[in-house]
Design a protein around this motif. Sequence first.
Motif, PDB file in Angstrom:
ATOM      1  N   ALA A 180       0.822  -1.316  -0.101  1.00  7.26           N
ATOM      2  CA  ALA A 180       0.158  -0.016   0.153  1.00  7.26           C
ATOM      3  C   ALA A 180       0.687   1.259   0.158  1.00  7.26           C
ATOM      4  CB  ALA A 180      -0.972  -0.059   1.380  1.00  7.26           C
ATOM      5  N   SER A 181       2.275   1.249  -0.427  1.00 10.43           N
ATOM      6  CA  SER A 181       2.998   2.489  -0.275  1.00 10.43           C
ATOM      7  C   SER A 181       2.883   2.973  -1.720  1.00 10.43           C
ATOM      8  CB  SER A 181       4.500   1.987  -0.023  1.00 10.43           C
ATOM      9  OG  SER A 181       4.512   1.215   1.162  1.00 10.43           O
ATOM     10  N   VAL A 182       2.141   4.296  -1.834  1.00 10.33           N
ATOM     11  CA  VAL A 182       1.812   4.805  -3.051  1.00 10.33           C
ATOM     12  C   VAL A 182       3.144   5.374  -3.450  1.00 10.33           C
ATOM     13  CG1 VAL A 182       0.513   6.353  -4.095  1.00 10.33           C
ATOM     14  CG2 VAL A 182      -0.500   5.162  -2.046  1.00 10.33           C
ATOM     15  N   MET A 183       3.447   5.179  -4.995  1.00 10.15           N
ATOM     16  CA  MET A 183       4.355   5.755  -5.767  1.00 10.15           C
ATOM     17  C   MET A 183       4.140   6.421  -6.863  1.00 10.15           C
ATOM     18  SD  MET A 183       7.200   2.911  -7.007  1.00 10.15           S
ATOM     19  CE  MET A 183       8.000   3.773  -7.994  1.00 10.15           C
ATOM     20  N   PRO A 184       4.817   7.117  -7.586  1.00 15.24           N
ATOM     21  CA  PRO A 184       4.259   7.521  -8.849  1.00 15.24           C
ATOM     22  C   PRO A 184       4.617   6.540  -9.786  1.00 15.24           C
ATOM     23  CG  PRO A 184       6.292   8.720  -8.044  1.00 15.24           C
ATOM     24  CD  PRO A 184       6.189   7.621  -7.076  1.00 15.24           C
ATOM     25  N   GLY A 185       3.618   6.267 -10.637  1.00 16.33           N
ATOM     26  CA  GLY A 185       3.842   5.137 -11.801  1.00 16.33           C
ATOM     27  C   GLY A 185       4.026   6.305 -13.004  1.00 16.33           C
ATOM     28  N   PHE A 186       5.270   5.738 -13.705  1.00 17.52           N
ATOM     29  CA  PHE A 186       5.772   6.362 -14.926  1.00 17.52           C
ATOM     30  C   PHE A 186       5.341   5.578 -16.406  1.00 17.52           C
ATOM     31  CE2 PHE A 186       8.639   7.142 -11.334  1.00 17.52           C
ATOM     32  CZ  PHE A 186       8.490   8.790 -11.455  1.00 17.52           C
ATOM     33  N   THR A 187       5.302   6.416 -17.286  1.00 19.07           N
ATOM     34  CA  THR A 187       5.331   6.204 -18.661  1.00 19.07           C
ATOM     35  C   THR A 187       6.148   7.259 -19.287  1.00 19.07           C
ATOM     36  OG1 THR A 187       3.261   7.394 -19.481  1.00 19.07           O
ATOM     37  CG2 THR A 187       2.922   4.808 -18.791  1.00 19.07           C
ATOM     38  N   HIS A 188       7.049   6.891 -20.203  1.00 20.21           N
ATOM     39  CA  HIS A 188       8.043   7.998 -20.845  1.00 20.21           C
ATOM     40  C   HIS A 188       8.846   8.590 -19.622  1.00 20.21           C
ATOM     41  CE1 HIS A 188       5.517   7.650 -24.427  1.00 20.21           C
ATOM     42  NE2 HIS A 188       4.540   7.734 -23.832  1.00 20.21           N
ATOM     43  N   LEU A 189       8.844   7.896 -18.517  1.00 14.39           N
ATOM     44  CA  LEU A 189       9.479   8.622 -17.194  1.00 14.39           C
ATOM     45  C   LEU A 189       8.864   9.965 -16.852  1.00 14.39           C
ATOM     46  CD1 LEU A 189      11.700   7.784 -15.119  1.00 14.39           C
ATOM     47  CD2 LEU A 189      13.422   9.017 -16.343  1.00 14.39           C
ATOM     48  N   GLN A 190       7.687  10.215 -17.378  1.00 11.30           N
ATOM     49  CA  GLN A 190       6.922  11.125 -16.680  1.00 11.30           C
ATOM     50  C   GLN A 190       5.670  10.873 -15.871  1.00 11.30           C
ATOM     51  OE1 GLN A 190       7.729  14.350 -17.917  1.00 11.30           O
ATOM     52  NE2 GLN A 190       9.273  13.155 -19.050  1.00 11.30           N
ATOM     53  N   PRO A 191       5.363  11.416 -14.945  1.00 10.33           N
ATOM     54  CA  PRO A 191       4.390  11.069 -13.823  1.00 10.33           C
ATOM     55  C   PRO A 191       3.043  10.662 -14.693  1.00 10.33           C
ATOM     56  CG  PRO A 191       5.186  13.246 -13.290  1.00 10.33           C
ATOM     57  CD  PRO A 191       6.052  12.827 -14.738  1.00 10.33           C
ATOM     58  N   ALA A 192       2.501   9.475 -14.563  1.00 12.81           N
ATOM     59  CA  ALA A 192       1.642   8.898 -15.144  1.00 12.81           C
ATOM     60  C   ALA A 192       0.267   8.702 -14.001  1.00 12.81           C
ATOM     61  CB  ALA A 192       1.626   7.702 -15.933  1.00 12.81           C
ATOM     62  N   GLN A 193       0.260   7.716 -13.409  1.00 16.03           N
ATOM     63  CA  GLN A 193      -0.755   7.321 -12.503  1.00 16.03           C
ATOM     64  C   GLN A 193       0.017   7.103 -11.234  1.00 16.03           C
ATOM     65  OE1 GLN A 193      -3.344   4.587 -14.303  1.00 16.03           O
ATOM     66  NE2 GLN A 193      -4.335   6.002 -15.545  1.00 16.03           N
ATOM     67  N   PRO A 194      -0.625   7.197 -10.046  1.00 16.42           N
ATOM     68  CA  PRO A 194      -0.039   6.524  -8.831  1.00 16.42           C
ATOM     69  C   PRO A 194      -0.125   4.880  -8.982  1.00 16.42           C
ATOM     70  CG  PRO A 194      -2.017   8.097  -8.502  1.00 16.42           C
ATOM     71  CD  PRO A 194      -2.173   7.843  -9.890  1.00 16.42           C
ATOM     72  N   THR A 195       0.790   4.349  -8.464  1.00 19.72           N
ATOM     73  CA  THR A 195       0.667   2.933  -8.247  1.00 19.72           C
ATOM     74  C   THR A 195       1.339   2.660  -6.847  1.00 19.72           C
ATOM     75  OG1 THR A 195       1.596   0.919  -9.276  1.00 19.72           O
ATOM     76  CG2 THR A 195       3.465   2.715  -9.514  1.00 19.72           C
ATOM     77  N   THR A 196       1.769   1.309  -6.541  1.00 18.37           N
ATOM     78  CA  THR A 196       2.478   1.119  -5.102  1.00 18.37           C
ATOM     79  C   THR A 196       3.736   0.467  -5.556  1.00 18.37           C
ATOM     80  OG1 THR A 196       1.834  -1.233  -5.074  1.00 18.37           O
ATOM     81  CG2 THR A 196      -0.025   0.629  -4.323  1.00 18.37           C
ATOM     82  N   PHE A 197       4.584   0.749  -4.303  1.00 18.24           N
ATOM     83  CA  PHE A 197       5.975   0.140  -4.536  1.00 18.24           C
ATOM     84  C   PHE A 197       5.805  -1.292  -4.817  1.00 18.24           C
ATOM     85  CE2 PHE A 197      10.258  -0.397  -2.672  1.00 18.24           C
ATOM     86  CZ  PHE A 197      11.029   0.318  -3.662  1.00 18.24           C
ATOM     87  N   GLY A 198       4.730  -1.947  -3.809  1.00 19.71           N
ATOM     88  CA  GLY A 198       4.545  -3.306  -3.977  1.00 19.71           C
ATOM     89  C   GLY A 198       4.299  -3.734  -5.389  1.00 19.71           C
TER      90      GLY A 198
END
Length: 442
Positions: free
Chosen positions: A132-150
């Motif tokens: 449940a540790s939220v982190m940035p999800g990237f596409t193109h190394l640009q912020p895309a959608q929040p994801t989790t570290f897990g």
Amino acid sequence: MQAINASIGFDRKMWRQDIRGSLAHAAMLHHVGILTAAEEAAIRDGLAAIGHEIEEGSFPFSEALEDIHMNVEARLTERIGEPGKRLHTGRSRNDQVALDVRLWVRDAIDGLDGQIADCMAALVDRAEEHAASVMPGFTHLQPAQPTTFGHHLLAYVEMLGRDRSRLADCRARMNESPLGAAALCGTGFPIDRHMTATALGFDAPMRNSLDAVASRDYAIEFLSACAICATHLSRLAEEMVLWTNPYFGFVKLSDAFTTGSSIMPQKRNPDAAELVRAKTGRINGSLVGLLTVMKGLPMTYGKDMQEDKEGLFDAAESLALGLAATAGMVRDMKPDVARLREASRAGFSTATDLADWLVRELRLPFRDAHHITGRLVAEAERQGCDLPELSLATMQAAHPGITMDVFSVLSVEASVASRTSFGGTAPVNVRRAAAWWRERLA
Ligand code: ARG
């Protein structure tokens, strides 16, 4: 000639495989009546003694004897006399080396399989911890959608799982014995190739003697599976390098996996990750090297094929190191959960959630919702704020149907929690996937 011809400097690594092959060959020669029981026993004892000599470092390796096969055989004859000279009946160095390399690759696959599983177990542990540790999800190394570290770590578990299955495929396909193909055409002696194949753990003897001494496609396949696995490790290593950079500040590695600088006292360099990333280069090199050695080689054996070994050994060792270092770093790393969460809010990362709300609650077509959300992102950018900080009036100016309820989907926690589609990023999914993997790795 000796300098270019001798391979003992590197093929001595296959001494265990060479002795294993000779033991099986001798037992079979006795079984079919070519060696007496006493001769076979002498060979067995002699090879065991040679094994001890090599293990304790007293074996007199000789470059003049070219390779591991001649070194072992000459020493055997030195120790036991006549029976040693009979061992090579119905066999050639061509099928002998084909056998040794096959046994070596098979052993390497078994070792790497365990190491990949260990690396996966390390990732699964950390994934569960950070489901449940939220982190940035990237596409193109640009912020895309929040994801989790897990969820992010489990992506690598999937890749490594396929790497294991690629190695298993390679192992299943290569598990046939070349022994008894002799120089290239087989032999007139009444050898039993099925017996040696079974004794050495192969499914069957290879059907064509020319193919048996001429082929190294299994080694190429093994190298290619290694290269793909190394590519996966190098992507994670690259992320470690990025994540430990203070501008990201996502993850800290301890002194155990970093080094200082001889001049800059503040430095903590992710050397292990950089080397994992770099090992991929030499593994790819070995793959391309062997493909190039084998292309255009006429049937059957050519000395060119002696060049298969160094790249193979180096690739397997490099991958083993990369896997060990990766597992170590994964167990060692300390994700900065607060920083990851903060970063996950950047770049209007819940814009998709806003558009989805418009589709779900107002039944807008997705393309229209996308357009309205784009206008709101531009407005937030103009005001220098995040999407959840826009006023309801501003929202309603973009579409009058918007209500306060929209704010309930704009937090990063709500965003990840909502993504419950199969394989999606929701913490409940991540916990389930981690449990699924744990069961398979047990
Ligand atoms: N050292 C050789 C190799 O690695 C062994 C086979 C040599 N065969 C021969 N006919 N010279 O390929």
